[in-house]
Design a protein around this motif. Structure first.
Motif, PDB file in Angstrom:
ATOM      1  N   PRO A 153      10.931  -7.515   1.661  1.00 11.12           N
ATOM      2  CA  PRO A 153       9.783  -7.163   2.506  1.00 11.12           C
ATOM      3  C   PRO A 153       9.873  -5.756   3.084  1.00 11.12           C
ATOM      4  O   PRO A 153       8.856  -5.100   3.299  1.00 11.12           O
ATOM      5  CB  PRO A 153       9.836  -8.218   3.622  1.00 11.12           C
ATOM      6  N   SER A 154      11.102  -5.269   3.328  1.00 10.56           N
ATOM      7  CA  SER A 154      11.267  -3.954   3.950  1.00 10.56           C
ATOM      8  C   SER A 154      10.743  -2.832   3.065  1.00 10.56           C
ATOM      9  O   SER A 154      10.405  -1.752   3.553  1.00 10.56           O
ATOM     10  CB  SER A 154      12.744  -3.706   4.279  1.00 10.56           C
ATOM     11  N   LEU A 155      10.678  -3.058   1.740  1.00 11.32           N
ATOM     12  CA  LEU A 155      10.182  -2.028   0.826  1.00 11.32           C
ATOM     13  C   LEU A 155       8.718  -2.241   0.445  1.00 11.32           C
ATOM     14  O   LEU A 155       8.114  -1.394  -0.207  1.00 11.32           O
ATOM     15  CB  LEU A 155      11.040  -1.993  -0.445  1.00 11.32           C
ATOM     16  N   LEU A 156       8.160  -3.384   0.852  1.00 14.01           N
ATOM     17  CA  LEU A 156       6.772  -3.676   0.509  1.00 14.01           C
ATOM     18  C   LEU A 156       5.791  -2.839   1.319  1.00 14.01           C
ATOM     19  O   LEU A 156       4.739  -2.445   0.814  1.00 14.01           O
ATOM     20  CB  LEU A 156       6.481  -5.163   0.726  1.00 14.01           C
ATOM     21  N   ALA A 157       6.139  -2.546   2.576  1.00  8.96           N
ATOM     22  CA  ALA A 157       5.187  -1.898   3.485  1.00  8.96           C
ATOM     23  C   ALA A 157       4.600  -0.629   2.883  1.00  8.96           C
ATOM     24  O   ALA A 157       3.379  -0.480   2.767  1.00  8.96           O
ATOM     25  CB  ALA A 157       5.872  -1.593   4.819  1.00  8.96           C
ATOM     26  N   GLU A 158       5.481   0.307   2.471  1.00  5.37           N
ATOM     27  CA  GLU A 158       4.961   1.544   1.902  1.00  5.37           C
ATOM     28  C   GLU A 158       4.506   1.366   0.460  1.00  5.37           C
ATOM     29  O   GLU A 158       3.580   2.037  -0.002  1.00  5.37           O
ATOM     30  CB  GLU A 158       5.985   2.679   2.006  1.00  5.37           C
ATOM     31  N   GLY A 159       5.152   0.447  -0.280  1.00 12.37           N
ATOM     32  CA  GLY A 159       4.787   0.235  -1.676  1.00 12.37           C
ATOM     33  C   GLY A 159       3.358  -0.250  -1.834  1.00 12.37           C
ATOM     34  O   GLY A 159       2.602   0.243  -2.684  1.00 12.37           O
ATOM     35  N   PHE A 160       2.966  -1.208  -1.018  1.00 12.19           N
ATOM     36  CA  PHE A 160       1.612  -1.758  -1.094  1.00 12.19           C
ATOM     37  C   PHE A 160       0.572  -0.707  -0.714  1.00 12.19           C
ATOM     38  O   PHE A 160      -0.471  -0.580  -1.354  1.00 12.19           O
ATOM     39  CB  PHE A 160       1.495  -2.978  -0.182  1.00 12.19           C
ATOM     40  N   LEU A 161       0.867   0.081   0.316  1.00 20.15           N
ATOM     41  CA  LEU A 161      -0.076   1.113   0.736  1.00 20.15           C
ATOM     42  C   LEU A 161      -0.198   2.202  -0.333  1.00 20.15           C
ATOM     43  O   LEU A 161      -1.297   2.703  -0.603  1.00 20.15           O
ATOM     44  CB  LEU A 161       0.364   1.716   2.068  1.00 20.15           C
ATOM     45  N   MET A 162       0.919   2.555  -0.978  1.00 25.77           N
ATOM     46  CA  MET A 162       0.857   3.532  -2.067  1.00 25.77           C
ATOM     47  C   MET A 162      -0.018   3.019  -3.207  1.00 25.77           C
ATOM     48  O   MET A 162      -0.807   3.766  -3.790  1.00 25.77           O
ATOM     49  CB  MET A 162       2.267   3.850  -2.580  1.00 25.77           C
ATOM     50  N   LEU A 163       0.120   1.737  -3.538  1.00 23.93           N
ATOM     51  CA  LEU A 163      -0.681   1.155  -4.613  1.00 23.93           C
ATOM     52  C   LEU A 163      -2.170   1.209  -4.277  1.00 23.93           C
ATOM     53  O   LEU A 163      -2.997   1.591  -5.115  1.00 23.93           O
ATOM     54  CB  LEU A 163      -0.248  -0.293  -4.856  1.00 23.93           C
ATOM     55  N   ARG A 164      -2.523   0.849  -3.060  1.00 25.71           N
ATOM     56  CA  ARG A 164      -3.929   0.888  -2.634  1.00 25.71           C
ATOM     57  C   ARG A 164      -4.508   2.292  -2.719  1.00 25.71           C
ATOM     58  O   ARG A 164      -5.608   2.504  -3.244  1.00 25.71           O
ATOM     59  CB  ARG A 164      -4.045   0.387  -1.194  1.00 25.71           C
ATOM     60  N   LEU A 165      -3.771   3.261  -2.196  1.00 20.85           N
ATOM     61  CA  LEU A 165      -4.267   4.637  -2.181  1.00 20.85           C
ATOM     62  C   LEU A 165      -4.334   5.224  -3.582  1.00 20.85           C
ATOM     63  O   LEU A 165      -5.241   5.998  -3.910  1.00 20.85           O
ATOM     64  CB  LEU A 165      -3.381   5.502  -1.280  1.00 20.85           C
ATOM     65  N   LEU A 166      -3.372   4.849  -4.423  1.00 16.89           N
ATOM     66  CA  LEU A 166      -3.380   5.325  -5.805  1.00 16.89           C
ATOM     67  C   LEU A 166      -4.596   4.774  -6.551  1.00 16.89           C
ATOM     68  O   LEU A 166      -5.243   5.486  -7.334  1.00 16.89           O
ATOM     69  CB  LEU A 166      -2.088   4.891  -6.497  1.00 16.89           C
ATOM     70  N   ALA A 167      -4.930   3.510  -6.287  1.00 13.60           N
ATOM     71  CA  ALA A 167      -6.113   2.910  -6.906  1.00 13.60           C
ATOM     72  C   ALA A 167      -7.383   3.643  -6.474  1.00 13.60           C
ATOM     73  O   ALA A 167      -8.253   3.960  -7.299  1.00 13.60           O
ATOM     74  CB  ALA A 167      -6.200   1.429  -6.535  1.00 13.60           C
ATOM     75  N   GLU A 168      -7.493   3.938  -5.184  1.00 15.59           N
ATOM     76  CA  GLU A 168      -8.654   4.685  -4.684  1.00 15.59           C
ATOM     77  C   GLU A 168      -8.723   6.066  -5.328  1.00 15.59           C
ATOM     78  O   GLU A 168      -9.804   6.551  -5.690  1.00 15.59           O
ATOM     79  CB  GLU A 168      -8.559   4.826  -3.162  1.00 15.59           C
ATOM     80  N   ASP A 169      -7.563   6.690  -5.467  1.00 18.47           N
ATOM     81  CA  ASP A 169      -7.460   8.024  -6.054  1.00 18.47           C
ATOM     82  C   ASP A 169      -8.050   8.046  -7.469  1.00 18.47           C
ATOM     83  O   ASP A 169      -8.884   8.897  -7.811  1.00 18.47           O
ATOM     84  CB  ASP A 169      -5.975   8.424  -6.089  1.00 18.47           C
ATOM     85  N   PHE A 170      -7.638   7.096  -8.301  1.00 18.61           N
ATOM     86  CA  PHE A 170      -8.105   7.062  -9.687  1.00 18.61           C
ATOM     87  C   PHE A 170      -9.574   6.646  -9.781  1.00 18.61           C
ATOM     88  O   PHE A 170     -10.313   7.143 -10.638  1.00 18.61           O
ATOM     89  CB  PHE A 170      -7.225   6.129 -10.521  1.00 18.61           C
ATOM     90  N   LEU A 171     -10.012   5.753  -8.908  1.00 20.42           N
ATOM     91  CA  LEU A 171     -11.421   5.363  -8.904  1.00 20.42           C
ATOM     92  C   LEU A 171     -12.313   6.555  -8.567  1.00 20.42           C
ATOM     93  O   LEU A 171     -13.348   6.786  -9.213  1.00 20.42           O
ATOM     94  CB  LEU A 171     -11.651   4.231  -7.897  1.00 20.42           C
ATOM     95  N   GLN A 172     -11.905   7.334  -7.568  1.00 24.16           N
ATOM     96  CA  GLN A 172     -12.680   8.506  -7.171  1.00 24.16           C
ATOM     97  C   GLN A 172     -12.703   9.572  -8.260  1.00 24.16           C
ATOM     98  O   GLN A 172     -13.634  10.374  -8.338  1.00 24.16           O
ATOM     99  CB  GLN A 172     -12.115   9.086  -5.873  1.00 24.16           C
ATOM    100  N   ALA A 173     -11.670   9.561  -9.114  1.00 20.62           N
ATOM    101  CA  ALA A 173     -11.599  10.532 -10.207  1.00 20.62           C
ATOM    102  C   ALA A 173     -12.366  10.058 -11.443  1.00 20.62           C
ATOM    103  O   ALA A 173     -12.385  10.749 -12.464  1.00 20.62           O
ATOM    104  CB  ALA A 173     -10.141  10.801 -10.569  1.00 20.62           C
ATOM    105  N   GLY A 174     -12.982   8.870 -11.365  1.00 18.29           N
ATOM    106  CA  GLY A 174     -13.826   8.394 -12.448  1.00 18.29           C
ATOM    107  C   GLY A 174     -13.148   7.511 -13.473  1.00 18.29           C
ATOM    108  O   GLY A 174     -13.699   7.276 -14.556  1.00 18.29           O
ATOM    109  N   PHE A 175     -11.980   6.977 -13.156  1.00 20.74           N
ATOM    110  CA  PHE A 175     -11.266   6.094 -14.076  1.00 20.74           C
ATOM    111  C   PHE A 175     -11.615   4.629 -13.809  1.00 20.74           C
ATOM    112  O   PHE A 175     -11.953   4.247 -12.685  1.00 20.74           O
ATOM    113  CB  PHE A 175      -9.751   6.260 -13.916  1.00 20.74           C
ATOM    114  N   GLY A 176     -11.481   3.828 -14.850  1.00 24.46           N
ATOM    115  CA  GLY A 176     -11.451   2.394 -14.648  1.00 24.46           C
ATOM    116  C   GLY A 176     -10.054   2.043 -14.173  1.00 24.46           C
ATOM    117  O   GLY A 176      -9.071   2.569 -14.700  1.00 24.46           O
TER     118      GLY A 176
END
Length: 349
Positions: free
Chosen positions: A24-47
């Protein structure tokens, strides 16, 4: 439209492949990175197919909920590219990049050679020295070595305190600070749990800093210099990475960060950890993966990792604020079963 598969070791249940413990101690930043990375690619026009444990992804429109790790490979069949966030420990990141690449997807992670070099802290150390960079003096010792030999070696080569850590690890895993012979042996025993080799390293007094860079075709662009909040503890406590501040104003030779990234032949997003001691910058490690500082970059700058991967030229981002980020325990809300979440506070420049 090109599709990208985004994965994070704990959020996407990849740890099940290796029968690793859920941390759990490594999930906090990992989950947030995944969310932001998904937003990043969506905004760039990727599926985007960003796989997340259904307990995490059910309420997130940008994430694809999964029940088990087998579903990750079903998602892979629909994608053109992949990016995976995973620990270096025991070769996890390298194995996952190799595994996903064998499915025919194009990797956005650094090349395997760079991952394997960076994940071996002693190999990284030798590369940094060959590049003429300052780095804490380090000796590699087999974890099966006798304690008498280890004590004699330390008496000959070092002075206390000394850093003891596994040759491969993430997030201060197995790392201890030893102030005398008794603490040295106990720290060595602790590090023995995490691999076949252990590093004995000079302790450098100074300020912990890092750099985020993007390397493309052998040219490194500095994205930010960051302050790191780190607690180094003796064997009976856990050394911890607590968070940081991005961007951070500190007088350092930023060319040393660039040289460090290029020394391990990195490509893509790279993090470089260092200690500023007096007027010297001691490079400690090179991380061939997304680091927590990416969260700050996404929150307070115009940097887009998705665009950087496919741009001919990567520019240093402009910042509208600073981001202070740190872990906080919780007993309430959606994250309660995972113990911690990451707080990001915006501060004026």
């Amino acid at each position: 439209m090109s599709k990208v598969l985004l994965l994070e070791y704990f959020s996407s249940k990849l740890y099940e492949l290796f029968r690793d413990n859920f941390l759990p101690s490594l999930l906090a930043e990992g989950f947030l990175m995944l969310r932001l990375l998904a937003e990043d690619f969506l905004q760039a026009g990727f599926g985007v197919l960003a796989a997340a444990d259904k307990r995490l992804g059910a309420c997130e429109k940008t994430l694809t909920s999964i029940d088990n790790v087998e579903e990750v490979f079903k998602l892979a069949a629909c994608c053109d590219y992949f990016y995976v966030i995973a620990p270096c420990h025991r070769g996890r990141l390298a194995k996952l990049v190799s595994m996903l690449g064998s499915l025919g997807l194009r990797s956005l992670n650094p090349p395997l050679k760079a991952i394997e070099c960076s994940c071996d802290k002693y190999l990284t150390y030798t590369k940094l020295r060959q590049a003429g960079l300052h780095t804490p003096y380090t000796v590699k010792v087999p974890s099966r070595e006798g304690f008498d030999y280890v004590k004699k070696l330390v008496h000959k080569e070092f002075s206390y305190p000394i850093v003891v850590k596994p040759v491969c690890g993430d997030g201060c895993l197995g790392l201890s600070l030893a102030y005398d012979d008794d603490q040295l042996i106990r720290a060595f025993r602790k590090a023995q749990l995490y691999g076949d080799y252990i590093l004995l390293q000079e302790h450098v007094n100074g300020e912990h800093v890092s750099a985020s860079l993007f390397v493309k075709e052998g040219k490194a662009t500095l994205l930010s210099v960051n302050q790191q909040l780190i607690e180094l503890k003796p064997f009976n406590e856990e050394s911890r990475y607590l968070g940081g501040l991005t961007p951070y104003d500190v007088k350092v030779d930023v060319d040393d960060f660039v040289k460090a990234a290029l020394a391990v032949e990195a490509e893509g997003y790279v993090g470089v950890d260092a200690i500023k001691s007096g007027d010297k910058l001691f490079i400690v490690e090179v991380n061939p993966r997304l680091t927590t500082s990416y969260i700050a970059l996404r929150k307070v700058s115009d940097f887009s990792l998705a665009k950087a991967f496919f741009s001919n030229k990567v520019e240093r981002p402009s910042f509208k604020a600073r981001a202070l980020y740190y872990k906080k325990s919780t007993d309430q809300g959606k994250a309660s079963s995972f113990n911690e979440f990451l707080v990001v506070e915006k501060k004026p420049l």
